[in-house]
Design a protein around this motif. Structure first.
Motif, PDB file in Angstrom:
ATOM      1  N   ARG A   1       1.000  -1.261   0.294  1.00  0.00           N
ATOM      2  CA  ARG A   1       0.083   0.047  -0.048  1.00  0.00           C
ATOM      3  C   ARG A   1       0.870   1.330   0.106  1.00  0.00           C
ATOM      4  O   ARG A   1       1.679   1.595   0.880  1.00  0.00           O
ATOM      5  CB  ARG A   1      -1.074  -0.033   1.424  1.00  0.00           C
ATOM      6  CG  ARG A   1      -2.003  -0.993   1.033  1.00  0.00           C
ATOM      7  CD  ARG A   1      -3.145  -0.972   2.350  1.00  0.00           C
ATOM      8  NE  ARG A   1      -4.051  -1.974   2.073  1.00  0.00           N
ATOM      9  CZ  ARG A   1      -4.980  -2.445   2.992  1.00  0.00           C
ATOM     10  NH1 ARG A   1      -4.963  -1.361   4.130  1.00  0.00           N
ATOM     11  NH2 ARG A   1      -5.714  -3.084   3.001  1.00  0.00           N
ATOM     12  N   HIS A   2       0.757   2.024  -1.027  1.00  0.00           N
ATOM     13  CA  HIS A   2       1.476   3.068  -1.489  1.00  0.00           C
ATOM     14  C   HIS A   2       0.918   4.359  -0.545  1.00  0.00           C
ATOM     15  O   HIS A   2      -0.124   4.558  -0.531  1.00  0.00           O
ATOM     16  CB  HIS A   2       1.721   3.461  -2.805  1.00  0.00           C
ATOM     17  CG  HIS A   2       2.449   4.771  -3.182  1.00  0.00           C
ATOM     18  ND1 HIS A   2       3.844   4.766  -2.798  1.00  0.00           N
ATOM     19  CD2 HIS A   2       2.214   6.053  -3.625  1.00  0.00           C
ATOM     20  CE1 HIS A   2       4.237   6.081  -3.131  1.00  0.00           C
ATOM     21  NE2 HIS A   2       3.222   6.489  -3.702  1.00  0.00           N
TER      22      HIS A   2
ATOM     23  N   SER B   1       2.112   6.383  -6.941  1.00  0.00           N
ATOM     24  CA  SER B   1       2.504   5.099  -6.871  1.00  0.00           C
ATOM     25  C   SER B   1       3.869   5.020  -6.661  1.00  0.00           C
ATOM     26  O   SER B   1       4.819   6.023  -6.807  1.00  0.00           O
ATOM     27  CB  SER B   1       2.224   4.323  -8.177  1.00  0.00           C
ATOM     28  OG  SER B   1       3.055   4.538  -9.346  1.00  0.00           O
TER      29      SER B   1
ATOM     30  N   CYS C   1       6.169   2.774   1.563  1.00  0.00           N
ATOM     31  CA  CYS C   1       4.863   1.635   1.349  1.00  0.00           C
ATOM     32  C   CYS C   1       4.681   0.845   2.624  1.00  0.00           C
ATOM     33  O   CYS C   1       5.656   0.538   3.353  1.00  0.00           O
ATOM     34  CB  CYS C   1       5.229   0.816   0.190  1.00  0.00           C
ATOM     35  SG  CYS C   1       5.305   1.504  -1.500  1.00  0.00           S
TER      36      CYS C   1
ATOM     37  N   HIS D   1       0.914  -5.519   3.559  1.00  0.00           N
ATOM     38  CA  HIS D   1      -0.393  -5.856   4.189  1.00  0.00           C
ATOM     39  C   HIS D   1      -0.663  -7.353   3.560  1.00  0.00           C
ATOM     40  O   HIS D   1      -1.063  -7.356   2.617  1.00  0.00           O
ATOM     41  CB  HIS D   1      -1.471  -4.936   3.770  1.00  0.00           C
ATOM     42  CG  HIS D   1      -1.399  -3.696   4.767  1.00  0.00           C
ATOM     43  ND1 HIS D   1      -2.299  -3.379   5.824  1.00  0.00           N
ATOM     44  CD2 HIS D   1      -0.971  -2.681   4.235  1.00  0.00           C
ATOM     45  CE1 HIS D   1      -2.167  -2.520   6.137  1.00  0.00           C
ATOM     46  NE2 HIS D   1      -1.193  -1.771   5.418  1.00  0.00           N
TER      47      HIS D   1
ATOM     48  N   ARG E   1       0.780   5.753   8.298  1.00  0.00           N
ATOM     49  CA  ARG E   1      -0.163   6.555   7.714  1.00  0.00           C
ATOM     50  C   ARG E   1      -0.470   8.046   7.998  1.00  0.00           C
ATOM     51  O   ARG E   1      -0.474   8.867   7.043  1.00  0.00           O
ATOM     52  CB  ARG E   1      -1.625   5.590   7.394  1.00  0.00           C
ATOM     53  CG  ARG E   1      -1.375   4.233   6.601  1.00  0.00           C
ATOM     54  CD  ARG E   1      -2.817   3.736   6.357  1.00  0.00           C
ATOM     55  NE  ARG E   1      -3.700   3.277   7.510  1.00  0.00           N
ATOM     56  CZ  ARG E   1      -3.671   2.095   8.055  1.00  0.00           C
ATOM     57  NH1 ARG E   1      -2.757   1.325   7.657  1.00  0.00           N
ATOM     58  NH2 ARG E   1      -4.254   1.897   9.224  1.00  0.00           N
TER      59      ARG E   1
ATOM     60  N   ILE F   1      -3.909   8.876   4.119  1.00  0.00           N
ATOM     61  CA  ILE F   1      -4.336   7.370   3.568  1.00  0.00           C
ATOM     62  C   ILE F   1      -5.296   6.769   4.797  1.00  0.00           C
ATOM     63  O   ILE F   1      -4.808   6.774   5.808  1.00  0.00           O
ATOM     64  CB  ILE F   1      -3.082   6.479   3.402  1.00  0.00           C
ATOM     65  CG1 ILE F   1      -2.260   7.311   2.546  1.00  0.00           C
ATOM     66  CG2 ILE F   1      -3.508   5.401   2.886  1.00  0.00           C
ATOM     67  CD1 ILE F   1      -2.648   7.609   1.142  1.00  0.00           C
TER      68      ILE F   1
ATOM     69  N   SER G   1      -7.461   1.863   2.441  1.00  0.00           N
ATOM     70  CA  SER G   1      -7.088   2.270   1.325  1.00  0.00           C
ATOM     71  C   SER G   1      -6.721   1.004   0.512  1.00  0.00           C
ATOM     72  O   SER G   1      -6.213   0.091   1.092  1.00  0.00           O
ATOM     73  CB  SER G   1      -5.780   3.266   1.308  1.00  0.00           C
ATOM     74  OG  SER G   1      -4.716   2.697   2.016  1.00  0.00           O
ATOM     75  N   GLN G   2      -6.706   1.151  -0.871  1.00  0.00           N
ATOM     76  CA  GLN G   2      -6.373  -0.051  -1.644  1.00  0.00           C
ATOM     77  C   GLN G   2      -5.019  -0.154  -1.794  1.00  0.00           C
ATOM     78  O   GLN G   2      -4.005   0.795  -1.905  1.00  0.00           O
ATOM     79  CB  GLN G   2      -7.033   0.348  -3.062  1.00  0.00           C
ATOM     80  CG  GLN G   2      -8.676   0.198  -3.057  1.00  0.00           C
ATOM     81  CD  GLN G   2      -9.284  -0.961  -2.525  1.00  0.00           C
ATOM     82  OE1 GLN G   2      -8.799  -2.008  -2.907  1.00  0.00           O
ATOM     83  NE2 GLN G   2     -10.138  -0.813  -1.417  1.00  0.00           N
ATOM     84  N   PRO G   3      -4.678  -1.625  -1.986  1.00  0.00           N
ATOM     85  CA  PRO G   3      -3.176  -1.859  -2.177  1.00  0.00           C
ATOM     86  C   PRO G   3      -2.722  -1.057  -3.556  1.00  0.00           C
ATOM     87  O   PRO G   3      -3.632  -0.888  -4.366  1.00  0.00           O
ATOM     88  CB  PRO G   3      -3.119  -3.411  -2.404  1.00  0.00           C
ATOM     89  CG  PRO G   3      -4.324  -3.728  -1.568  1.00  0.00           C
ATOM     90  CD  PRO G   3      -5.353  -2.752  -1.728  1.00  0.00           C
ATOM     91  N   THR G   4      -1.511  -0.793  -3.727  1.00  0.00           N
ATOM     92  CA  THR G   4      -0.925  -0.280  -5.118  1.00  0.00           C
ATOM     93  C   THR G   4      -1.140  -1.292  -5.976  1.00  0.00           C
ATOM     94  O   THR G   4      -0.915  -2.697  -5.836  1.00  0.00           O
ATOM     95  CB  THR G   4       0.448   0.092  -4.719  1.00  0.00           C
ATOM     96  OG1 THR G   4       0.973   0.523  -6.344  1.00  0.00           O
ATOM     97  CG2 THR G   4       1.465  -1.185  -4.543  1.00  0.00           C
TER      98      THR G   4
END
Length: 362
Positions: free
Chosen positions: A171-172, A223, A268, A271, A342, A353, A357-360
């Motif tokens: 996760r960026h 990213s 990053c 997770h 974060r 963040i 949040s969504q993974p990169t």
């Protein structure tokens, strides 16, 4: 009685600490590290809370304290370099801060006589079977191990081979940056200076070596794609991010191109739903990086390695039971540190963040 044979990938912090405790408990330990020799670079690292107790248990706390940077705090400045406030030393330096190279050297010294270190090599394939793991290397002959541990950082090779591509696991935090050292032209002595805007941050640190200044230039990114680019592209991105900035920015950008210790990286987090698969387990940043902005990376690596070794000892070597106990005990601590990472990203030019949040995808 045959000793349990284990392989640890990574000789930074988590790897040697895990090696120390596993050897103490009777394991036959090998550590493989992809770089040709012991690392002699890196920012200062700090210790907080129980990490100090682990250093004491290893018998090295007093020696580590001899390298204390004795930071005095960080001055906050505006875009013109005018002071706007101050942060106490413990915000960035924790309860104890030492140069990374000194910690790495100490950890290697206290394990080198008992642990087999293989430098300039890396794992290329892992084949799991009921009684162990067949490991293939880029340079060395293949070998059989009872257990394999990945302590090889955010872009862990062990994790990639065991759990799949990095995509979806990282996760960026909306932040990338460059680090290097240059002449200490501002005479900073055991202190830091931080200037941050909505999308950028300049962080300067003067440690014990009065003639050198450690520089961090960070900026918002969508990213971590720049991590895979060459130095020319990375420098161009930094210049674009700091274009038009006043104060020390122009001079620092010039020094960046001349630096021989240039390092680029993105913040990053890692997770994963689980940190082990069969006889393979992850420790430190490889399994649950909280990002440098958390200020907990080194302490988390120490505590993770210690918890994993203690779980194996408590389970009598039963890796299935041990790995489950290790994760159950450590995950709440990791979750808390990742929240801190974060939240703190905004101080260095990153974006806020959320936990969901969504993974990169890069």
């Amino acid at each position: 009685m045959t000793k349990t044979k284990v392989l640890i990938s990574g000789a930074s912090v988590a790897g040697p600490v895990l090696a120390y405790f596993l050897h103490r408990d009777g394991y036959d330990v090998t550590v493989v590290e992809r770089v040709p020799k012991l690392r002699d670079s890196g920012y200062a690292v700090d210790f907080r809370g129980q990490a100090l107790d682990i250093l004491e248990e290893m018998g090295i706390l007093a020696e580590v304290r001899e390298h204390d940077t004795k930071m005095r705090g960080t001055t906050l400045v505006d875009e013109r370099g005018v002071e706007t406030g101050r942060l106490p030393a413990e915000v960035f330096a924790g309860e104890l801060e030492v140069p990374k190279r000194d910690l790495t050297r100490i950890l290697h010294r206290v394990t080198a006589d008992d642990v087999a270190y293989v430098f300039d090599d890396s794992i290329s394939a892992l084949t799991r079977h009921a009684s162990g793991v067949t490991v293939e290397f880029e340079r060395s002959a293949a070998g059989e191990f009872d257990l394999v541990f990945g302590a090889d950082g955010v872009y862990s090779k062990v994790r990639q081979l065991t759990f799949g591509p990095h995509t979806g696991m990282l996760r960026h935090l909306g932040l990338s940056g460059v680090g290097f050292s240059t002449a200490n032209h501002i005479g900073l002595d055991r202190g830091g200076v931080l200037q941050h805007t909505a999308n950028t941050a300049i962080y300067l640190v003067g440690l014990g070596a009065a003639e050198r200044l450690t520089v961090s230039l960070s900026f918002a990114t969508a990213s971590p794609a720049l991590d895979r680019c060459g130095r020319d592209e990375q420098e161009a991105a930094v210049r674009a991010a700091f274009s038009g900035h006043a104060w020390e920015a122009p001079r620092l950008l010039e020094a960046m191109s001349e630096a021989d210790d240039f390092y680029f990286g993105s913040s990053c987090q890692v997770h994963l739903d689980r940190w082990s698969c069969g006889r393979i387990a992850l420790v430190g940043d490889a399994g649950y990086c909280a990002a440098p902005t958390s200020g907990m990376g080194t302490s988390q690596a120490l505590l993770g390695a210690w918890t994993l070794a203690r779980s194996l000892a408590s389970a009598g070597g039963d890796h299935t039971t041990a790995f489950a106990a290790y994760e159950a005990e450590l995950r709440p601590y990791v979750t808390e540190n990742q929240v801190k990472g974060r939240q703190a990203a905004t101080m260095f030019g990153g974006e806020a963040i959320s936990a969901g949040s969504q993974p990169t995808t890069s």
